[in-house]
Design a protein around this motif. Structure first.
Motif, PDB file in Angstrom:
ATOM      1  N   GLN A  60       6.994  43.969 -21.972  1.00  0.00           N
ATOM      2  CA  GLN A  60       7.695  43.182 -20.965  1.00  0.00           C
ATOM      3  C   GLN A  60       8.083  44.061 -19.788  1.00  0.00           C
ATOM      4  O   GLN A  60       7.918  43.691 -18.631  1.00  0.00           O
ATOM      5  N   ASP A  61       8.596  45.292 -20.089  1.00  0.00           N
ATOM      6  CA  ASP A  61       8.983  46.210 -19.023  1.00  0.00           C
ATOM      7  C   ASP A  61       7.764  46.602 -18.203  1.00  0.00           C
ATOM      8  O   ASP A  61       7.819  46.648 -16.971  1.00  0.00           O
ATOM      9  N   SER A  62       6.649  46.871 -18.890  1.00  0.00           N
ATOM     10  CA  SER A  62       5.418  47.225 -18.183  1.00  0.00           C
ATOM     11  C   SER A  62       4.937  46.068 -17.347  1.00  0.00           C
ATOM     12  O   SER A  62       4.513  46.228 -16.207  1.00  0.00           O
ATOM     13  N   SER A  63       5.063  44.840 -17.923  1.00  0.00           N
ATOM     14  CA  SER A  63       4.620  43.650 -17.191  1.00  0.00           C
ATOM     15  C   SER A  63       5.432  43.458 -15.927  1.00  0.00           C
ATOM     16  O   SER A  63       4.904  43.158 -14.863  1.00  0.00           O
ATOM     17  N   ASP A  64       6.783  43.658 -16.048  1.00  0.00           N
ATOM     18  CA  ASP A  64       7.641  43.504 -14.876  1.00  0.00           C
ATOM     19  C   ASP A  64       7.296  44.529 -13.810  1.00  0.00           C
ATOM     20  O   ASP A  64       7.293  44.237 -12.625  1.00  0.00           O
ATOM     21  N   SER A  65       6.987  45.755 -14.241  1.00  0.00           N
ATOM     22  CA  SER A  65       6.685  46.816 -13.286  1.00  0.00           C
ATOM     23  C   SER A  65       5.320  46.632 -12.646  1.00  0.00           C
ATOM     24  O   SER A  65       5.098  47.061 -11.528  1.00  0.00           O
ATOM     25  N   ASP A  66       4.404  46.014 -13.409  1.00  0.00           N
ATOM     26  CA  ASP A  66       3.035  45.874 -12.927  1.00  0.00           C
ATOM     27  C   ASP A  66       2.806  44.622 -12.094  1.00  0.00           C
ATOM     28  O   ASP A  66       1.734  44.433 -11.534  1.00  0.00           O
ATOM     29  N   GLN A  67       3.821  43.733 -12.030  1.00  0.00           N
ATOM     30  CA  GLN A  67       3.668  42.521 -11.250  1.00  0.00           C
ATOM     31  C   GLN A  67       3.447  42.867  -9.783  1.00  0.00           C
ATOM     32  O   GLN A  67       4.196  43.661  -9.210  1.00  0.00           O
ATOM     33  N   LYS A  68       2.429  42.275  -9.179  1.00  0.00           N
ATOM     34  CA  LYS A  68       2.175  42.537  -7.758  1.00  0.00           C
ATOM     35  C   LYS A  68       2.932  41.569  -6.865  1.00  0.00           C
ATOM     36  O   LYS A  68       3.263  41.893  -5.722  1.00  0.00           O
ATOM     37  N   THR A  69       3.161  40.367  -7.375  1.00  0.00           N
ATOM     38  CA  THR A  69       3.928  39.374  -6.614  1.00  0.00           C
ATOM     39  C   THR A  69       5.096  38.894  -7.459  1.00  0.00           C
ATOM     40  O   THR A  69       5.072  38.979  -8.688  1.00  0.00           O
ATOM     41  N   ASN A  70       6.097  38.397  -6.801  1.00  0.00           N
ATOM     42  CA  ASN A  70       7.324  37.972  -7.471  1.00  0.00           C
ATOM     43  C   ASN A  70       7.041  36.795  -8.414  1.00  0.00           C
ATOM     44  O   ASN A  70       6.657  35.720  -7.955  1.00  0.00           O
ATOM     45  N   PRO A  71       7.244  36.964  -9.716  1.00  0.00           N
ATOM     46  CA  PRO A  71       6.967  35.868 -10.649  1.00  0.00           C
ATOM     47  C   PRO A  71       7.938  34.705 -10.509  1.00  0.00           C
ATOM     48  O   PRO A  71       7.661  33.605 -10.993  1.00  0.00           O
ATOM     49  N   LEU A  72       9.080  34.944  -9.854  1.00  0.00           N
ATOM     50  CA  LEU A  72      10.069  33.874  -9.667  1.00  0.00           C
ATOM     51  C   LEU A  72       9.815  33.068  -8.401  1.00  0.00           C
ATOM     52  O   LEU A  72      10.483  32.067  -8.153  1.00  0.00           O
ATOM     53  N   GLY A  73       8.853  33.529  -7.582  1.00  0.00           N
ATOM     54  CA  GLY A  73       8.555  32.818  -6.347  1.00  0.00           C
ATOM     55  C   GLY A  73       9.569  33.120  -5.260  1.00  0.00           C
ATOM     56  O   GLY A  73      10.318  34.103  -5.317  1.00  0.00           O
ATOM     57  N   SER A  74       9.621  32.243  -4.262  1.00  0.00           N
ATOM     58  CA  SER A  74      10.512  32.466  -3.113  1.00  0.00           C
ATOM     59  C   SER A  74      11.220  31.179  -2.707  1.00  0.00           C
ATOM     60  O   SER A  74      11.436  30.914  -1.529  1.00  0.00           O
ATOM     61  N   GLY A  75      11.572  30.365  -3.710  1.00  0.00           N
ATOM     62  CA  GLY A  75      12.273  29.113  -3.431  1.00  0.00           C
ATOM     63  C   GLY A  75      13.712  29.341  -3.009  1.00  0.00           C
ATOM     64  O   GLY A  75      14.272  30.437  -3.155  1.00  0.00           O
ATOM     65  N   LYS A  76      14.323  28.294  -2.489  1.00  0.00           N
ATOM     66  CA  LYS A  76      15.693  28.396  -1.978  1.00  0.00           C
ATOM     67  C   LYS A  76      16.671  28.834  -3.052  1.00  0.00           C
ATOM     68  O   LYS A  76      17.583  29.628  -2.799  1.00  0.00           O
ATOM     69  N   LYS A  77      16.496  28.313  -4.284  1.00  0.00           N
ATOM     70  CA  LYS A  77      17.419  28.646  -5.370  1.00  0.00           C
ATOM     71  C   LYS A  77      17.336  30.124  -5.714  1.00  0.00           C
ATOM     72  O   LYS A  77      18.357  30.793  -5.888  1.00  0.00           O
ATOM     73  N   VAL A  78      16.110  30.649  -5.807  1.00  0.00           N
ATOM     74  CA  VAL A  78      15.918  32.066  -6.138  1.00  0.00           C
ATOM     75  C   VAL A  78      16.515  32.946  -5.031  1.00  0.00           C
ATOM     76  O   VAL A  78      17.201  33.939  -5.314  1.00  0.00           O
ATOM     77  N   ILE A  79      16.267  32.592  -3.780  1.00  0.00           N
ATOM     78  CA  ILE A  79      16.797  33.376  -2.653  1.00  0.00           C
ATOM     79  C   ILE A  79      18.320  33.319  -2.640  1.00  0.00           C
ATOM     80  O   ILE A  79      18.985  34.337  -2.393  1.00  0.00           O
TER      81      ILE A  79
END
Length: 288
Positions: free
Chosen positions: A35-54
């Motif tokens: 999971q840690d490797s996956s989080d570090s290796d993500q190239k784009t934000n897995p949570l997206g850029s919606g209003k709630k996340v921002i």
């Protein structure tokens, strides 16, 4: 079964249980590492850029980052500005994530110690501070906005878009990738106090008495390049000019939020927010 056999069976059962527990712990550890490797290796934000996340990222940033960086991405006492018109060394989702997670060696930027999901929310907030208009969701009727641009707004009489329009103003074919949504909104609603080089409005009178109005594209001690209001380039030597009257205000009209209806203004803003060369090229390819 003898007592010794019964005890051996219990031992086996206990041993089997221990092995099962160890296997589970190893699996959980491996999952955590992955999971840690996956989080570090993500190239784009897995949570997206919606209003709630921002919004959540904003709260986390204000709680965790404003001890060094300023509020709303401004410069702080110990940290640089995270928003503004400048180039950034770390600009992708992955680069910002790694910086917040691990810090920057040899600088005052420490590791955050935050969970990966919280870091991704901060990444979404930082990216929103730097986002251009093309990154934003802008409600409105884009097709109707283009009609406003060409007709009521008369923007096309001065500005070129994808090879169509005037040349008195800057080419807007890629404006959504070069300006933030707020900058577009301000350009439409407030007078431009600083006139960019190459767009200085002026009236000139030649030595023969001819009058021209337009903009000075370039000038020096010996000559002037002048684009008149008919969009014809006039080249003058200094001895051919009797007078040059520089104007204080840009030719760019302001207060479109007053001269257009709220719906028309929003549609015009939606149209401008889609003006991006990469998007236009993709749309052209899709149509073929």
């Amino acid at each position: 079964m003898s007592k010794r056999g019964a005890k051996f069976g219990v031992f086996l059962r206990h041993g089997g249980c221990v092995k099962w527990v160890l296997a589970c712990l190893l699996a959980i550890s491996a999952l955590a590492i992955c999971q840690d490797s996956s989080d570090s290796d993500q190239k784009t934000n897995p949570l997206g850029s919606g209003k709630k996340v921002i919004s959540q990222g904003t709260e986390l940033y204000n709680l965790s980052c404003t001890g060094c960086h300023g509020v709303n991405g401004a410069a702080g006492e110990r940290g640089p500005a995270l928003a503004g018109e400048r180039d950034y060394v770390r600009d992708t989702d992955a680069e910002i994530f790694a910086t917040v997670k691990d810090g920057i060696t040899g600088t005052g930027m420490p590791p955050s110690g935050l969970p990966p999901n919280d870091i991704w929310k901060i990444v979404a907030y930082i990216r929103s501070l730097r986002a251009t208009a093309s990154d934003a969701f802008v409600p409105g009727d884009v097709a109707h906005g283009e009609q406003i641009f060409r007709n009521q707004g008369r923007c096309g009489s001065c500005h070129m878009v994808n090879g169509r329009g005037g040349i008195l103003g800057p080419d807007l074919s890629n404006i959504a990738a070069e300006r933030t949504l707020q900058q577009l909104r301000l350009a439409l609603t407030r007078p431009k106090l600083t006139i960019p080089t190459g767009y200085q409005p002026a009236d000139v009178v030649t030595s023969t008495g001819r009058h021209f109005s337009g903009i000075i594209k370039n000038e020096d001690n010996f000559s002037a390049q002048f684009l008149d209001n008919n969009q014809q380039l006039q080249l003058f030597s200094r001895d051919e000019l009797r007078e040059i009257h520089y104007k204080d205000l840009s030719l760019m009209p302001a207060r479109y939020d007053k001269t257009l209806s709220p719906t028309e203004f929003q549609d015009l803003l939606a149209f401008l927010s889609r003006l991006e060369r990469a998007r236009a090229e993709q749309n052209k390819e899709d149509a073929q």
